[in-house]
Design an enzyme around this catalytic site. Structure first.
Site, PDB file in Angstrom:
ATOM      1  N   ARG A   9      -2.206 -32.145  -3.452  1.00  0.00           N
ATOM      2  CA  ARG A   9      -3.574 -31.805  -3.873  1.00  0.00           C
ATOM      3  C   ARG A   9      -4.532 -32.978  -3.759  1.00  0.00           C
ATOM      4  NH1 ARG A   9      -1.081 -30.061  -9.427  1.00  0.00           N
ATOM      5  NH2 ARG A   9      -0.142 -32.025  -8.779  1.00  0.00           N
ATOM      6  N   SER A  11       0.807 -27.776 -13.395  1.00  0.00           N
ATOM      7  CA  SER A  11       1.584 -27.205 -14.498  1.00  0.00           C
ATOM      8  C   SER A  11       1.248 -27.894 -15.820  1.00  0.00           C
ATOM      9  CB  SER A  11       3.078 -27.363 -14.225  1.00  0.00           C
ATOM     10  OG  SER A  11       3.441 -26.685 -13.055  1.00  0.00           O
ATOM     11  N   HIS A  67       1.462 -23.276  -6.575  1.00  0.00           N
ATOM     12  CA  HIS A  67       2.843 -23.285  -6.064  1.00  0.00           C
ATOM     13  C   HIS A  67       3.101 -22.041  -5.215  1.00  0.00           C
ATOM     14  CE1 HIS A  67       3.970 -25.666  -9.934  1.00  0.00           C
ATOM     15  NE2 HIS A  67       4.043 -26.512  -8.926  1.00  0.00           N
ATOM     16  N   LYS A 127      10.513 -36.207 -16.637  1.00  0.00           N
ATOM     17  CA  LYS A 127       9.760 -35.246 -17.455  1.00  0.00           C
ATOM     18  C   LYS A 127      10.668 -34.566 -18.478  1.00  0.00           C
ATOM     19  CE  LYS A 127       6.528 -33.992 -13.743  1.00  0.00           C
ATOM     20  NZ  LYS A 127       6.131 -32.915 -12.800  1.00  0.00           N
TER      21      LYS A 127
HETATM   22  O1  PNS Z   1       7.432 -30.681  -9.725  1.00  0.00           O
HETATM   23  P1  PNS Z   1       7.892 -32.121  -9.802  1.00  0.00           P
HETATM   24  O2  PNS Z   1       8.265 -32.508 -11.226  1.00  0.00           O
HETATM   25  O3  PNS Z   1       6.904 -33.077  -9.204  1.00  0.00           O
HETATM   26  O4  PNS Z   1       9.228 -32.197  -8.901  1.00  0.00           O
HETATM   27  C1  PNS Z   1       9.897 -33.438  -8.712  1.00  0.00           C
HETATM   28  C2  PNS Z   1      11.326 -33.216  -8.245  1.00  0.00           C
HETATM   29  C3  PNS Z   1      12.069 -32.335  -9.248  1.00  0.00           C
HETATM   30  C4  PNS Z   1      11.300 -32.537  -6.890  1.00  0.00           C
HETATM   31  C5  PNS Z   1      12.011 -34.603  -8.145  1.00  0.00           C
HETATM   32  O5  PNS Z   1      12.013 -35.198  -9.416  1.00  0.00           O
HETATM   33  C6  PNS Z   1      13.419 -34.542  -7.613  1.00  0.00           C
HETATM   34  O6  PNS Z   1      13.609 -34.471  -6.426  1.00  0.00           O
HETATM   35  N1  PNS Z   1      14.428 -34.531  -8.541  1.00  0.00           N
HETATM   36  C7  PNS Z   1      15.827 -34.423  -8.165  1.00  0.00           C
HETATM   37  C8  PNS Z   1      16.574 -35.759  -8.299  1.00  0.00           C
HETATM   38  C9  PNS Z   1      16.563 -36.479  -6.980  1.00  0.00           C
HETATM   39  O7  PNS Z   1      17.059 -36.024  -5.967  1.00  0.00           O
HETATM   40  N2  PNS Z   1      15.958 -37.677  -7.023  1.00  0.00           N
HETATM   41  C10 PNS Z   1      15.793 -38.489  -5.847  1.00  0.00           C
HETATM   42  C11 PNS Z   1      14.589 -38.003  -5.041  1.00  0.00           C
HETATM   43  S1  PNS Z   1      13.821 -39.303  -4.273  1.00  0.00           S
END
Ligand code: PNS
Length: 175
Positions: free
Chosen positions: A100, A137, A18, A42
């Site tokens: 990745r 992570s 990251h 999650k």
């Molecule tokens: O590190 P991660 O868990 O892959 O991150 C995913 C994240 C937090 C970026 C994604 O779940 C997200 O954007 N969550 C916010 C809610 C949202 O806006 N959802 C619609 C996106 S398509």
């Protein structure tokens, strides 16, 4: 006009992969907002405030080794709605995500298309430095939870934190 990019994620915990993406994004955009966001799919392991602190400390430390400090990086969290709502609030038109593998491409593509459809926010995919290509992570949490050494993959204070959580879980019998 300055270009603001958002690097969103769970960062549970932040990894050196990251950090590599954050530092490289800081070299490409006027301002970079690293945003700790709840992923509805999650269950969080580390409290959000700690995750923000770990990233902020790692960014400050990374800046020490660079020609100029990473003063254009802001670290914060967001829990008030969609990721694109945060982008609208701060005037960000770009999201930056590390990719990745093909698995990441498959996971990120629908979100990138949705975020562009919702608010016209574009997603830029960045390939990892090969040194960090396999770090995640979830793997870091698993290795640390089973007593393994995660110091090559995360900042030092994250290693210490995970070690202390692992020790206390072992002491209470919880896992
Ligand atoms: O590190 P991660 O868990 O892959 O991150 C995913 C994240 C937090 C970026 C994604 O779940 C997200 O954007 N969550 C916010 C809610 C949202 O806006 N959802 C619609 C996106 S398509």
């Amino acid at each position: 006009m300055s270009t603001i990019a958002v690097v969103p994620g769970s960062f549970d915990p932040v990894t050196l992969g990251h950090l590599d993406v954050i530092v490289r994004a800081a070299g490409l955009f006027d301002e970079v907002h690293v945003l700790v966001v709840h992923n509805p799919e999650k269950t969080a392991f580390i409290p959000v405030e700690h995750r923000v602190d770990f990233i902020a400390d790692a960014v400050a430390e990374a800046g020490v080794d660079l020609p100029s400090p990473l003063e254009n990086v802001v670290v914060t969290s967001w829990s008030e709605g969609l990721l694109v709502d945060y982008c609208s609030r701060v005037g960000a038109k770009v999201l930056v995500k590390g990719i990745r593998s093909q698995v990441d491409v498959a996971y990120e593509t629908p979100m990138a298309i949705m975020n562009r459809s919702l608010a016209g926010v574009e997603t830029v995919f960045m390939l990892p430095d090969p040194a960090h290509a396999l770090v995640s992570s979830s793997l870091v949490r698993q290795v640390a939870g089973l007593g393994g050494d995660v110091s090559p993959y995360v900042p030092a204070d994250v290693t210490a934190y995970l070690q202390s959580r692992s020790d206390s879980a072992a002491n209470t019998g919880a896992r």
